[in-house]
Design a protein around this motif. Structure first.
Motif, PDB file in Angstrom:
ATOM      1  N   VAL A  26      54.189  38.599  67.652  1.00  0.00           N
ATOM      2  CA  VAL A  26      54.754  38.250  66.356  1.00  0.00           C
ATOM      3  C   VAL A  26      55.702  39.358  65.922  1.00  0.00           C
ATOM      4  O   VAL A  26      55.545  40.518  66.300  1.00  0.00           O
ATOM      5  N   VAL A  27      56.690  38.978  65.118  1.00  0.00           N
ATOM      6  CA  VAL A  27      57.697  39.918  64.616  1.00  0.00           C
ATOM      7  C   VAL A  27      57.619  39.938  63.091  1.00  0.00           C
ATOM      8  O   VAL A  27      57.494  38.886  62.456  1.00  0.00           O
ATOM      9  N   PHE A  28      57.697  41.140  62.521  1.00  0.00           N
ATOM     10  CA  PHE A  28      57.809  41.302  61.073  1.00  0.00           C
ATOM     11  C   PHE A  28      59.129  42.002  60.766  1.00  0.00           C
ATOM     12  O   PHE A  28      59.371  43.110  61.274  1.00  0.00           O
ATOM     13  N   ILE A  94      52.444  42.945  68.472  1.00  0.00           N
ATOM     14  CA  ILE A  94      53.292  42.991  67.278  1.00  0.00           C
ATOM     15  C   ILE A  94      54.532  43.825  67.547  1.00  0.00           C
ATOM     16  O   ILE A  94      54.453  44.904  68.143  1.00  0.00           O
ATOM     17  N   VAL A  95      55.678  43.323  67.087  1.00  0.00           N
ATOM     18  CA  VAL A  95      56.907  44.107  66.992  1.00  0.00           C
ATOM     19  C   VAL A  95      57.319  44.077  65.525  1.00  0.00           C
ATOM     20  O   VAL A  95      57.522  43.001  64.955  1.00  0.00           O
ATOM     21  N   ALA A  96      57.395  45.235  64.904  1.00  0.00           N
ATOM     22  CA  ALA A  96      57.749  45.294  63.487  1.00  0.00           C
ATOM     23  C   ALA A  96      58.982  46.155  63.281  1.00  0.00           C
ATOM     24  O   ALA A  96      59.167  47.163  63.964  1.00  0.00           O
ATOM     25  N   ILE A  97      59.797  45.747  62.317  1.00  0.00           N
ATOM     26  CA  ILE A  97      61.081  46.396  62.056  1.00  0.00           C
ATOM     27  C   ILE A  97      61.070  46.993  60.656  1.00  0.00           C
ATOM     28  O   ILE A  97      60.801  46.301  59.673  1.00  0.00           O
ATOM     29  N   SER A  98      61.346  48.285  60.556  1.00  0.00           N
ATOM     30  CA  SER A  98      61.486  48.982  59.279  1.00  0.00           C
ATOM     31  C   SER A  98      60.287  48.691  58.363  1.00  0.00           C
ATOM     32  O   SER A  98      59.147  48.892  58.748  1.00  0.00           O
ATOM     33  N   VAL A 121      54.379  47.662  68.546  1.00  0.00           N
ATOM     34  CA  VAL A 121      55.654  48.366  68.658  1.00  0.00           C
ATOM     35  C   VAL A 121      56.247  48.523  67.271  1.00  0.00           C
ATOM     36  O   VAL A 121      56.574  47.535  66.604  1.00  0.00           O
ATOM     37  N   SER A 122      56.371  49.759  66.830  1.00  0.00           N
ATOM     38  CA  SER A 122      56.919  50.081  65.509  1.00  0.00           C
ATOM     39  C   SER A 122      58.337  50.589  65.667  1.00  0.00           C
ATOM     40  O   SER A 122      58.567  51.662  66.239  1.00  0.00           O
ATOM     41  N   PHE A 123      59.295  49.836  65.150  1.00  0.00           N
ATOM     42  CA  PHE A 123      60.705  50.220  65.249  1.00  0.00           C
ATOM     43  C   PHE A 123      61.199  50.689  63.889  1.00  0.00           C
ATOM     44  O   PHE A 123      61.261  49.916  62.944  1.00  0.00           O
TER      45      PHE A 123
END
Length: 308
Positions: A26-28, A94-98, A121-123
């Motif tokens: 999932v992406v946030f 999980i891949v999360a952005i900002s 994955v914290s970007f």
């Protein structure tokens, strides 16, 4: 020569093709964004490159909700959505952005009876907080500055009506931060009188944690917050050297299990070239895709790790 070349191409292709037991992800997205447009493109790229099914989890209407809805409310909605998705029952990544990382980590720590998160994955995430309002959108900047100036960032009204206020941590105003901030102190288990072992256990149960920092990030202050680094507390912080994660109390006292993960070799500290949330396709393939398709190897971990 032709046979050798074909074999090499085959190996490279296999490195980004999902194994049969790949989990969905999932992406946030971040503040002032939504699951359409560029985020949908990113989600589709990750699906194509990893072979794993991806879903962008939208909170409310996306754009406005990401600015004005308190982060605890966002986390509650994310929790219910994830638990309702049968595709995630066996676990997911999980891949999360900002700012999306605040929701993602809240989901990991706070969500009861949820399917397990394997890789996170914290970007460009404000993991240790930000010392000044995160500002890239003029509309957001203006409203943040006005409300904070008039009412104070830790006032109840600001905390309940501006999502970024939930992770602003002013280093020379820690007592007010701990009293008034309604999200980050809980997320980082900073409140000694109500420190929750379940948050630590859930975060420390991750198989892999990938922390990606943008080396020219001027939105997150300091940029090292993406690696759980932050300023020392007290006056003069603006002229101080940022403490690396392992010199912070969060790490030393292991409030959320970060030290546990690091000592187990499960944390990758990655530095990519670019401004806030800028990343090349090659770096996505190198640093993110392997954690979505189950193809992580020891050599990948070693090549992506940087010292804290």
């Amino acid at each position: 020569m032709a046979a050798t070349t074909s074999f090499i191409i085959f190996i490279i292709m296999m490195s980004v093709v999902a194994t049969t037991n790949s989990l969905p992800f999932v992406v946030f997205h971040g503040i002032a964004d939504n699951c359409t447009d560029k985020v949908s493109i990113i989600t589709q790229k990750l699906t194509n490159w990893s072979g794993s099914e991806g879903y962008c989890i939208e909170i409310g209407d996306g754009y406005n909700s990401s600015i004005y809805m308190p982060l605890m409310n966002q986390t509650t909605i994310a929790c219910e959505k994830v638990k309702s998705m049968s595709e995630l029952n066996d676990g997911y990544n999980i891949v999360a952005i900002s700012q999306g990382n605040m929701v993602a980590r809240g989901l990991i720590e706070f969500c009861d009876e949820a399917p397990p998160v394997k890789n996170y994955v914290s970007f460009a995430g404000p993991q240790a907080g930000v010392a000044s309002p995160p500002c890239s959108e003029p509309e957001v900047c203006s409203k943040l500055d006005t409300l904070i100036e008039q009412l104070g960032v830790y006032s109840q009204f600001v905390q309940e009506h501006l999502a970024p206020a939930g992770y602003i941590k002013i280093p020379d105003d820690i007592p007010d931060y701990l009293r008034g901030s309604e999200f980050l102190p809980k997320l980082n288990n900073e409140l000694a009188i109500c420190r929750n072992s379940a948050y630590k256990e859930r975060f420390a149960s991750l198989d892999n944690l990938v922390l990606i920092m943008c080396d020219q990030d001027e939105v997150l202050v300091p940029k090292e917050t993406s690696w759980f680094g932050f300023y020392p507390e007290g006056p003069g912080w603006a002229n101080s050297t940022v403490l690396p994660a392992n010199e912070t109390m969060l790490y030393k006292e292991n409030w959320i299990g970060l030290k546990t993960l690091v000592e187990a070799g499960k944390v990758q500290f990655v530095n990519v070239s670019g401004r806030h949330v800028e990343i090349s396709d090659s770096d996505i393939i190198k640093y993110i895709v392997p954690y979505l398709n189950g193809s992580v190897t020891l050599s990948m971990v070693e090549s992506s790790s940087s010292s804290i």
